[in-house]
Every structure is written in structure tokens, then in C-alpha cells.
Design an enzyme around this catalytic site. Sequence first.
Site, PDB file in Angstrom:
ATOM      1  N   ARG A  63      -0.314  37.480  57.417  1.00  0.00           N
ATOM      2  CA  ARG A  63       1.023  37.574  56.828  1.00  0.00           C
ATOM      3  C   ARG A  63       2.052  38.037  57.852  1.00  0.00           C
ATOM      4  NH1 ARG A  63      -0.575  39.769  50.683  1.00  0.00           N
ATOM      5  NH2 ARG A  63      -1.022  37.662  49.900  1.00  0.00           N
TER       6      ARG A  63
ATOM      7  N   TYR B 264       2.474  29.445  52.556  1.00  0.00           N
ATOM      8  CA  TYR B 264       1.088  29.797  52.844  1.00  0.00           C
ATOM      9  C   TYR B 264       0.943  31.273  53.185  1.00  0.00           C
ATOM     10  CZ  TYR B 264       2.023  28.214  57.816  1.00  0.00           C
ATOM     11  OH  TYR B 264       2.501  27.990  59.079  1.00  0.00           O
ATOM     12  N   GLU B 265      -0.302  31.747  53.056  1.00  0.00           N
ATOM     13  CA  GLU B 265      -0.652  33.177  53.145  1.00  0.00           C
ATOM     14  C   GLU B 265       0.063  33.993  52.074  1.00  0.00           C
ATOM     15  OE1 GLU B 265      -3.126  33.395  54.775  1.00  0.00           O
ATOM     16  OE2 GLU B 265      -2.927  31.696  56.142  1.00  0.00           O
ATOM     17  N   GLY B 266       0.331  33.383  50.953  1.00  0.00           N
ATOM     18  CA  GLY B 266       0.978  34.083  49.838  1.00  0.00           C
ATOM     19  C   GLY B 266       2.444  33.740  49.757  1.00  0.00           C
TER      20      GLY B 266
END
Length: 594
Positions: A297, A441-443
Site C-alpha cells: 500500500r 489495487y491493494e485496496g
Amino acid sequence: MSSYKAPLADMRFALFDVLDAEAQFQRLGFTDATRDVLDAVLDEAGRFTETVLAPLNPVGDREGCKLDVSTGAVTTPAGFRQAYAQFVDGGWAGLTSPVEFGGQGLPQLVGVPLKEMIDAANLAWGNFPLLSHGAIEALLHHGESWQQEAFLKPLVEGRWTGTMCLTEPHCGSDLGLLKTRAEPNGDGSYSITGTKIFITAGEHDFTDNIVHLVLARLPDAPAGSKGISLFVVPRERVAQDGSTGERNAVRCGSLEHKMGIHGSATCVMNFDGAQGYLVGAPHKGLMGMFTMMNSARLGVGLQGLGLSERALQNALRYSRERLQMRALSGAKFPDKPADPIIVHPDVRRMLLTCKALIEGGRLMGYDAAMQGDIAANSNDAAERELADAQAGFLTPIVKACLTEWGVECTYNALQCFGGHGYIAEHGMEQLARDARITTLYEGTTGIQALDLLGRKILAMKGAGLKAFLARVHAFCEENAGNESLAEFVGPLRETATRWQQLTMQIGQRAAGNADEIGAASFDYLMYSGYAVLAYWWARSVAAADASTHPQAFKDDKRATARFYFARILPRTLTHSAAIESGVAGLPELAVEAV
């Protein structure tokens, strides 16, 4: 075609003038991280990214990755594999990894400017080594000694790369729904079966092996997220003595067709009884996942920063060259047939918005990494605890805000080009397309907002916020009588006070209705990001004033800070009003009507 020049002067200002990185590194025991060493790292990283990676950016977008459906092999765009070989030969893969596994042992913060430069130069290429860092961190913190010995050395050296295999077709952010199975083989290994999607660098031609970190369920796993375990599953089988064997039963089934980052291999990965090894305790895989995810992140936040920087550089160049109309107040360049568009106030608004978000955001991202270094290396337990709380608190802000601002900045930069920004030859539309994925992406941004408000603030009682606010208040107190900073200290103090009030209000309302958390989370996240930037812009002016930089540099920092406080910080008023409207401001929609 867009170009890129590493912003080394502003990176050095952030590291040495504002964050006092050299002194911090020495205090934390990184005796090799001297100014001379750090300057050499920055210079060489700038050369590599400008001359090797940046020219490949349009190539990757144009060619994309190719899948051989008969073998599952993926071929990367022309020049990508050779650039990776230069990356490995230069020692970049192990820059911040432990010396005992072949790394250079430098602080994590030293790798942050390198990451920013890579992403600005060629985001798609940068995705290939990106997740190796997360895999290294997971194995360092959770792997058995033999796993560290077998997997970390080739990962650190860059001879192998890593991935995170979390998402499944029916299971995105709700990992409790995942179905991938892990059956014990009786010899300490497991057979992993399932399908994972959206796997960045899941297959490629850079290295001899790829190390997949895979979430799966053991036969006796409880339902939900408490039943998830983490496994290391290499593409080529790896024995406990580190020797490699035959091809494992893992294969790329297809490549996603995407809006951007065409040069990055986004794979559907099929595991058909692939041999893997349990990492950490059974049913405790989320601990390892969060170790990987937090690393990723922060890395994705830097992607937004890097794209913003490259977009601004090209918009500035174009705005100085492009002649259109006369300034409303009269010709500024009467010897030319028209004035360059940079004289027009609205163009300056777009450029200054990018500049303020980039330079403030750079400090926000770099500080988050420094807090991680302090948390991992300080000899003071209390300091470690405070730094760890701040690193956790800042991570969702960095990831979400730097990527949301990346979309805003690439849009503004493209807008400066007018219709020419929509034309592929200028490279601006690629930056805008590439930026869009970073918020997802990655949340997604929404996931980051829930993590910040629901977990870091309410569940963890705001430990990170309290620690960060203590820094803000200390700065305001130290400069209470400083007339040169008065125009910034007053609004900063008011913003911080309002931040505390909003946090209390949300907590009180959420006690009666948990949906208040979801209703407020996005606006709370964005308010937090703008508040953090207000602190760093005030700090920037103070650091510039105290530095030996030329007066023009100091004046530039002050002028940009004034723009930020006048034109961007007032966005917090809108977010504050939205927060106060509560869940009642979101009328319910009948499910069948949606």
C-alpha cells in the site's frame, strides 16, 4: 512522447532539510547511511530511471505482455527483461534488505525515492519488482528459518521475484469468502488448489523462478477470515535445502485486458495441487497478508506520486512553450504572436495544484516510511510504539490520497495540453490511464477509508492520530511567536482542532449506529490527507527558511504553501460538512431498484 527527469533537488530537500534523514539514520544505527552514500544512491537511481526505464514506458503501453496459451509462458515488452537485468546487476533489488540475506541493509526510507523514480519513469515495469518487497517482508517476519534461507537470498538478489495471491473471482476485499484449498501431503508440504485473479507479475520472463505467497484454507479451517492460512508456493519446486526441482503445478491461465499498465502482467493463476509450504501458524495467514499489504500500500501510494510528478513536468514544459491568446491583463510577450498558456490564471491553477499536492505528498509518503524505520530500529520502546502507531495510521492515508491526487494531477496535466493531451503521441493520456488503477489495487480508496476510520481510529482508539497530532501541536507551539510562519500556523492549528472534533463526533454517532462509520469514512480520509499536508507545508516553509538554499528556492516554497492554504486546504470544509450530514445524508435505495 512524455519525458522524465528525476526531481533530485526536491527529494534531497524532503530527506535532508525537512526530515533530517541523515541524523535519524545515524541515530537508528544505520552507520553506512551517510549523506555521501545517500547522494550517490539518488544520483545513480536518477540516471537509471531516466535513461533505461523512462524510454521503455511507451513501448510497454504499446506492446503489452503476451501469453502463450499452450505453455502458460508470458513474454514481456521489448527491453523490459534487459532493464530488469540491469536493475539486478546494479544491486537495486536488495537496497533495503538485510545484509545477512544479501541485501545492502539501508533504511526503508532510502528505497522510497528509488520507488518514486521507478514509478514515474515506467509504472508498468515497476510492478514486476514491487511485490518482491512484500514477499521478503512476509518471510522475514513470519517464515521459518529454512524458508528464509531458501527463498530470501534469491528474492533479495533479484534472481527470483515474488507475488501476492489473495484475490479470487468471487472474493475481493472480503477474504473470508476465499475457497482455495491446502491439503497436507504428510511430508511437511501442502497441495494448493484454486484460482487467483489480478495477480501482478504472476508470470513473466525476467527470472528463473517466481515465489507466490498464497492465501488458502486448511481442511480443518474455521469459516471466515479466521480460517485463512498463508503458503509459499514457488513456480519451480524448492526443497527445504534450497535446491530447485521440476515445474510446480501452477500456471497462468490468462492475462487481463486492462485500461492501463499494459506492460504489467496481470494474471489469472491456476493452482492445481501445487506444492507449497505453510508460512506462520495455521489459520493465522492474515498476519502475513497484512505485512505484505502494508508494504504494497505504501508502494502504490508512491506510484500515484511518481505519475503526478512526471505529468507535472510535461505539463509545465508544454505550458511554457504553447502559445495561445493573450493574457487578460495585456500581452506578456509582445514580441510573440501570442502568450504562452502558463500566463493564464486557470492554467497556473492546475499546475500549482499539482505542485502543491506532489511536494506536500512527497513529505507525507517519505515520513510514513521513516516512521516504519523508527518503529523497527529505535532502541527506545516508547518511541518504537509511537512510530508504529503513526506508520499504521498514515499508511491508508498515503495509499488513498497520493493515488486519488495522482488521478487529479494526471487529469490536470492532460487538461493543460488541451486536445493534444488526448493524442497518444504526447504520452499524457497513458499517464492518466495508468493512474486510474492505483486507486483500486491493494485496496480501493473506500477500503483505505474504512481501515483508517474503523480500524486505526475507532478500534485502535486513535493511537496514531494522537501521536501525529502531538507533532502538529508541538510545531504550532514552537512557532507561536514566529511572524514569518503566522499565516500557516494559525490555519494549521484550526484544521487540527477541527480534525479532533470530527473524530469525536463520528465516534459518538457510531456508538448508536455503526453505519455512521461507512457514511463518514471517505470524507474523513480526505480531510485527514489535507490536514497532514497542511502540517508538511508549514514544516516545508520553516525548513526552507532555515536552510542555505537560494532565496528563489525559499520564495518558491512559501508561494506554493500559500497556494495550498488558500486554494486546496479549504476542501476540508466540504469534507467536514459531508461528515456532519451523517448516514442520514445517504438516503436508502431499495436493492431491487439498483
